[in-house]
Scaffold this active site. Structure first.
Site, short mmCIF file in Angstrom:
data_model
loop_
_atom_site.label_atom_id
_atom_site.label_comp_id
_atom_site.label_asym_id
_atom_site.label_seq_id
_atom_site.Cartn_x
_atom_site.Cartn_y
_atom_site.Cartn_z
N ASP A 1 0.86 -1.19 0.00
CA ASP A 1 0.00 0.00 0.00
C ASP A 1 0.90 1.24 0.00
O ASP A 1 1.02 1.94 1.01
CB ASP A 1 -0.93 -0.01 1.22
CG ASP A 1 -1.93 1.13 1.19
OD1 ASP A 1 -2.20 1.65 0.08
OD2 ASP A 1 -2.43 1.52 2.26
N CYS B 1 -3.27 4.49 -4.68
CA CYS B 1 -4.16 5.56 -4.24
C CYS B 1 -4.05 6.78 -5.16
O CYS B 1 -4.51 7.87 -4.82
CB CYS B 1 -3.85 5.97 -2.80
SG CYS B 1 -2.19 6.64 -2.58
#
Length: 394
Positions: free
Chosen positions: A298, A338
């Site tokens: 992430d 993201c």
């Protein structure tokens, strides 16, 4: 009311209810429009289109408040905020979760306004000229409708500078001494520092993905890259993962992560925190022939603009390929982006190319997105920024 007139044919996006007007679409404006001032938008044929907030320094010159000819006043914001809160009540079980997004900017028809709830503390971002102009009114309404103990401002995102606004942080209402708030997520607890933490303090947009990862973690060795304060690792440990290795580059962040593991009564022999650059550490682990059952990637936002998309794609591919090579047979990789400019289609291609370069076959098990409180509307697809894939080594 000040008036903005578009070039001929440039109203098409507004007719589809998209809330942005770019500078190149504008033919003329009235003189002396102030930063964030409310303006009425008209087509070249003098037909009313919408009412919005004017931002003379931004490429997004107007952000739309409404497509009807209405007054923008306190009552307008009261109704919009009430509507946003009602939506969260419909998608969030507040008996299980006391931290979530209350207002998600354009997706809640409040352009440039982000409000996150951490227990009884609110954290706000005012990232557009219009939201900044109405800041005091918005704070008054939040106090009236939610009765928080404190409201803290984290308007320190880079996008504010594009709006001609300086970064700002500080208390807007009430008092909180240390900046730390303890939040509940189902049966787990997390320490969040709203003063110094990433974004508004925590990755609330990954709440539902933490639960999914937990469900796959029982009995597995887990490598949690870009681990931040341990959210994914703690979720994995809560479902009896065999061992979690967290990697982050910040001592301060890893200290909070360790406190979070302790807060959730996870034994010390069940986790290891490594301060390291993830790219370098993955190469080191590969050289040591280390293997894991489940890996989480992430990373921070790699794509800052269209000009950096190709470079960012190479970065994603490199790190995903390394992670794939560290997986045991039948191992699982959760990988996220993201970056809003990274489309799901391009992200799929990057993962496929990484698998080819790694010389390993993978199957797609699931597609992952931002939590439902990070609302996405059909008229504003840009609000869908977080995407992820769960892939399994064949």
């Amino acid at each position: 009311m000040k008036k903005v007139v578009l070039h001929k044919g440039r109203e098409k996006s507004l007719l589809r209810k998209h809330p942005w007007i770019f500078s190149g679409a504008i033919n003329s404006t009235d003189d002396n429009i102030e930063l964030g001032e409310t303006v009425h938008i008209f087509s070249a044929n003098n037909n009313f289109l919408c009412v919005g907030a004017y931002s003379p320094h931004s490429q997004i010159r107007v952000r739309v408040w409404d497509f009807n000819q209405i007054d923008i006043n306190k009552n307008f914001f009261e109704e919009r905020i009430k509507s946003a809160l009602n939506f969260r009540k419909s998608v969030i079980d507040d008996k299980k979760y006391n931290a979530y997004r209350l207002i998600n900017s354009e997706s809640d028809s409040l352009p440039g306004l982000i409000v996150d709830k951490y227990n009884d503390v609110l954290v706000c971002q005012f990232i557009s000229a219009g939201a900044e102009r109405w800041k005091q009114t918005i704070i008054e309404i939040l106090v009236e409708q939610l009765e928080p103990t404190a409201i803290y401002e984290r308007s320190d995102a880079d996008v504010r500078q594009k709006e001609g606004l300086k970064p700002v942080k500080g208390m807007l209402f009430g008092k909180i001494d240390s900046g730390e708030v303890i939040i509940q997520e189902d049966n787990l607890s997390y320490i969040v520092n709203i003063f110094t933490g990433h974004k508004t303090g925590f990755y609330l947009d990954q709440r539902e993905n933490r639960k999914i990862i937990s469900e796959y973690s029982k009995g597995k060795t887990v490598l949690n890259c870009f681990s931040y304060t341990g959210g994914f690792g703690i979720a994995a440990a809560a479902n009896q993962a065999e061992h979690i290795t967290n990697i982050d580059s910040s001592d301060e962040i890893l200290t909070i992560a360790e406190r979070n593991f302790q807060l959730n009564k996870i034994p010390e022999n069940k986790f290891t925190n490594l301060k390291a650059d993830v790219f370098s550490e993955l190469r080191k682990l590969k050289s040591e022939d280390r293997k894991f059952d489940l890996i989480i990637l992430d990373p921070p936002k790699f794509v800052e603009g269209k000009s950096s998309l190709n470079k960012a794609s190479r970065g994603y591919k490199d790190i995903i390929m390394l992670a794939m090579q560290l997986l045991n047979e039948n191992g699982l990789l959760f990988t996220f982006s993201c970056s809003g400019l990274m489309t799901p289609e391009l992200f799929n291609k990057i993962i496929a190319d990484a698998a080819i370069d790694a010389g390993i076959n993978f199957s797609i098990i699931d597609r992952l997105w931002q939590s439902t409180d990070h609302r996405v509307t059909t008229c504003f697809p840009e609000s869908l920024y977080l995407k992820g894939l769960l892939v399994k080594r064949d």
